[in-house]
Design an enzyme around this catalytic site. Sequence first.
Site, PDB file in Angstrom:
ATOM      1  N   TYR A  23      36.707  36.298  45.601  1.00 34.02           N
ATOM      2  CA  TYR A  23      37.258  35.031  46.089  1.00 34.02           C
ATOM      3  C   TYR A  23      36.393  34.332  47.139  1.00 34.02           C
ATOM      4  O   TYR A  23      36.757  33.243  47.593  1.00 34.02           O
ATOM      5  CB  TYR A  23      38.664  35.278  46.660  1.00 34.02           C
ATOM      6  CG  TYR A  23      39.629  35.832  45.631  1.00 34.02           C
ATOM      7  CD1 TYR A  23      39.956  35.088  44.499  1.00 34.02           C
ATOM      8  CD2 TYR A  23      40.196  37.097  45.776  1.00 34.02           C
ATOM      9  CE1 TYR A  23      40.825  35.591  43.538  1.00 34.02           C
ATOM     10  CE2 TYR A  23      41.073  37.606  44.827  1.00 34.02           C
ATOM     11  CZ  TYR A  23      41.385  36.851  43.711  1.00 34.02           C
ATOM     12  OH  TYR A  23      42.246  37.346  42.770  1.00 34.02           O
ATOM     13  N   HIS A  98      42.244  27.768  40.113  1.00 36.83           N
ATOM     14  CA  HIS A  98      42.020  29.165  40.513  1.00 36.83           C
ATOM     15  C   HIS A  98      40.582  29.303  40.984  1.00 36.83           C
ATOM     16  O   HIS A  98      39.668  28.766  40.347  1.00 36.83           O
ATOM     17  CB  HIS A  98      42.254  30.129  39.342  1.00 36.83           C
ATOM     18  CG  HIS A  98      43.641  30.090  38.816  1.00 36.83           C
ATOM     19  ND1 HIS A  98      44.693  30.661  39.480  1.00 36.83           N
ATOM     20  CD2 HIS A  98      44.153  29.509  37.702  1.00 36.83           C
ATOM     21  CE1 HIS A  98      45.805  30.450  38.788  1.00 36.83           C
ATOM     22  NE2 HIS A  98      45.515  29.741  37.711  1.00 36.83           N
TER      23      HIS A  98
HETATM   24  C1  DQA Z   1      43.827  33.405  41.694  1.00 42.99           C
HETATM   25  C2  DQA Z   1      43.759  34.231  40.398  1.00 42.99           C
HETATM   26  C3  DQA Z   1      45.025  35.041  40.212  1.00 42.99           C
HETATM   27  O1  DQA Z   1      44.915  35.825  39.009  1.00 42.99           O
HETATM   28  C4  DQA Z   1      45.235  35.985  41.364  1.00 42.99           C
HETATM   29  O2  DQA Z   1      46.470  36.664  41.223  1.00 42.99           O
HETATM   30  C5  DQA Z   1      45.147  35.304  42.676  1.00 42.99           C
HETATM   31  C6  DQA Z   1      44.129  34.285  42.888  1.00 42.99           C
HETATM   32  C7  DQA Z   1      42.508  32.655  41.973  1.00 42.99           C
HETATM   33  O3  DQA Z   1      42.517  31.708  42.733  1.00 42.99           O
HETATM   34  O4  DQA Z   1      41.460  33.051  41.434  1.00 42.99           O
HETATM   35  O5  DQA Z   1      45.870  35.651  43.627  1.00 42.99           O
HETATM   36  O6  DQA Z   1      44.850  32.430  41.558  1.00 42.99           O
END
Ligand code: DQA
Length: 145
Positions: A23, A98
């Site tokens: 992330y 995402h």
């Molecule tokens: C997310 C992707 C989701 O699968 C995960 O549960 C997250 C973050 C992303 O921003 O990549 O918490 O939403």
Amino acid sequence: MTRVLVLEGPNLNLLGTREPHIYGTETLDQIHAGIAARAAELGLEVDFFQSNHEGALIDRLHARDFDVAIVNAAGLTHTSVSLRDALTGIDRPFWEVHLSDPWQRDDFRKVNFLHDVAAASVVGQGARGYHVALEQIAERFGRRA
Ligand code: DQA
């Protein structure tokens, strides 16, 4: 002015230290500062809401004090009929964002309750994805007096 709500789901408050190899290292506050700056350039009004609680996210949507939403529902993307129902029930378009690309990750992340009702999805571009969504929103809705 077009009012944009940026809705952030569970665990996104941990950004910066949460699995940075997936992330990134920016905190949610830093990401939001970048979004606010870009929104100002694009002439969009922006508001932010993060919660780890499904009901709080749903209540925030029910306020309907925005024209369009950018939604990173995090894990709820893959589990929540209720959040989907809130998003379809409020008559406001939303962009799904995402940071990572859930389609390229675990199989359980390929279950997605929001994708087919989103106006568009931006995935796998890190925090830049929010800017891409903002730019698409500005193009679609433009500035409103
Ligand atoms: C997310 C992707 C989701 O699968 C995960 O549960 C997250 C973050 C992303 O921003 O990549 O918490 O939403």
